[in-house]
Scaffold this motif. Structure first.
Motif, PDB file in Angstrom:
ATOM      1  N   ARG A  23      65.802 -39.170 -64.509  1.00  0.00           N
ATOM      2  CA  ARG A  23      65.987 -37.789 -64.974  1.00  0.00           C
ATOM      3  C   ARG A  23      64.750 -37.200 -65.653  1.00  0.00           C
ATOM      4  N   THR A  26      63.870 -33.997 -63.424  1.00  0.00           N
ATOM      5  CA  THR A  26      64.905 -32.968 -63.346  1.00  0.00           C
ATOM      6  C   THR A  26      66.200 -33.516 -63.920  1.00  0.00           C
ATOM      7  N   THR A  28      69.366 -32.694 -63.212  1.00  0.00           N
ATOM      8  CA  THR A  28      70.403 -32.914 -62.212  1.00  0.00           C
ATOM      9  C   THR A  28      69.745 -32.934 -60.837  1.00  0.00           C
ATOM     10  N   ASP A  30      70.060 -31.034 -58.350  1.00  0.00           N
ATOM     11  CA  ASP A  30      69.644 -29.724 -57.851  1.00  0.00           C
ATOM     12  C   ASP A  30      69.136 -28.810 -58.960  1.00  0.00           C
ATOM     13  N   GLY A  31      68.830 -29.382 -60.130  1.00  0.00           N
ATOM     14  CA  GLY A  31      68.353 -28.575 -61.247  1.00  0.00           C
ATOM     15  C   GLY A  31      66.867 -28.294 -61.164  1.00  0.00           C
TER      16      GLY A  31
END
Length: 280
Positions: A23, A26, A28, A30-31
């Protein structure tokens, strides 16, 4: 928790609460992409807080923000007690998502790339990550694991591990070379966990805090959290560590506040009342 440390491979003592690098780029799947500088700050703070086990992979990242480069920038020259685990096997498809699988001949290149991007002469722990986003099983892993065993014999890898495997694949890998750790999606994997515990093999669950479509039982966690003055995520991490002395937790984050919260969970020792309530 009976102990806060684990002897990985019999020669590397690590804290059972580590850090997952997935992480950093990003929050998530699709974040939006996080600034690389924030991940570097998180990594440095994690080590300051006593984390000495970082789990990464060459395919962790998005665009120009790559976990391995962040780790090297933040922490090299590395502390003597820091253990970096990486995963090889997945290959990116046309959309950049790691959906393909490397052949035995391609694994050397992936290992050499991780050595280069991390700035290491030898990788502490390398997982053969099997399959894509689907569940484990249904294929032999012997040839690929044997290819990694050859790299271990050459001195490029210290310890070998496997990820996203079922009991048959676990048994098959152990006929090829010593298995030091198993990293599977958090689920009802009690039989495999028991085997790992009996053999002194680390069991490293991923998505234990509700990621990857696995929801948390927030009602039970919330009751214990309220009584202990903690967050539900902290209680989930503490409960995970209480499952077995062979379990290693690798919660990941890209923010300092969340990191501090996660690491503090390592100091929560759940009592019999807490664990009974969590088990229902």
């Amino acid at each position: 928790m009976t102990t806060k440390t684990f002897s990985l491979g019999g020669d590397l003592t690590i804290n059972r609460l580590g850090f997952g690098a997935m992480r950093l780029a990003t929050g998530t799947f699709d974040g939006p992409t996080r600034p690389s500088e924030s991940g570097i700050a998180v990594l440095r703070r994690a080590v300051e807080l006593g984390v000495n086990h970082i789990d990464t992979a060459g395919f962790y990242g998005r665009g120009g923000v790559r976990a391995n480069e962040q780790i090297r920038t933040a922490l090299a020259p590395y502390p003597a007690d820091l253990v970096i685990a990486t995963k090889v096997g997945p290959l990116p498809g046309p959309d950049g998502v790691p959906s393909g699988q490397a052949t035995p001949d391609q694994l050397r290149g992936l290992v050499e790339t991780d050595l280069r991007t991390l700035g290491l002469d030898r990788l502490d722990l390398v997982y053969l990550r099997v399959g894509g986003m689907t569940g484990p099983g249904g294929e032999s892993i012997a040839d690929r694991f044997a290819a990694l065993a050859e790299l271990r014999a050459e001195g490029l890898i210290r310890h070998l591990a496997i990820s996203n495997v079922d009991a048959a694949q676990f048994a098959e890998a152990r006929t090829v070379a010593p298995v030091t750790a198993v990293q599977n999606k958090y689920a009802d994997d009690s039989a495999l966990l028991a085997e790992c515990e009996a053999a002194g093999i680390a069991y490293v669950p991923y998505f234990p805090l509700g990621g990857g479509g696995t929801p948390l039982d927030t009602e039970r966690l919330g009751k214990v959290a309220a009584r202990r003055g903690a967050t539900t995520a902290q209680i989930a991490i503490a409960a995970l560590l209480a499952t077995s002395p062979s379990v290693l937790a690798i919660p990941g984050t890209g923010t300092l506040a969340h990191l501090e919260e996660n690491v503090a969970a390592g100091d929560i020792d759940l009592g019999d009342e807490d664990l009974s309530e969590l088990r229902g």
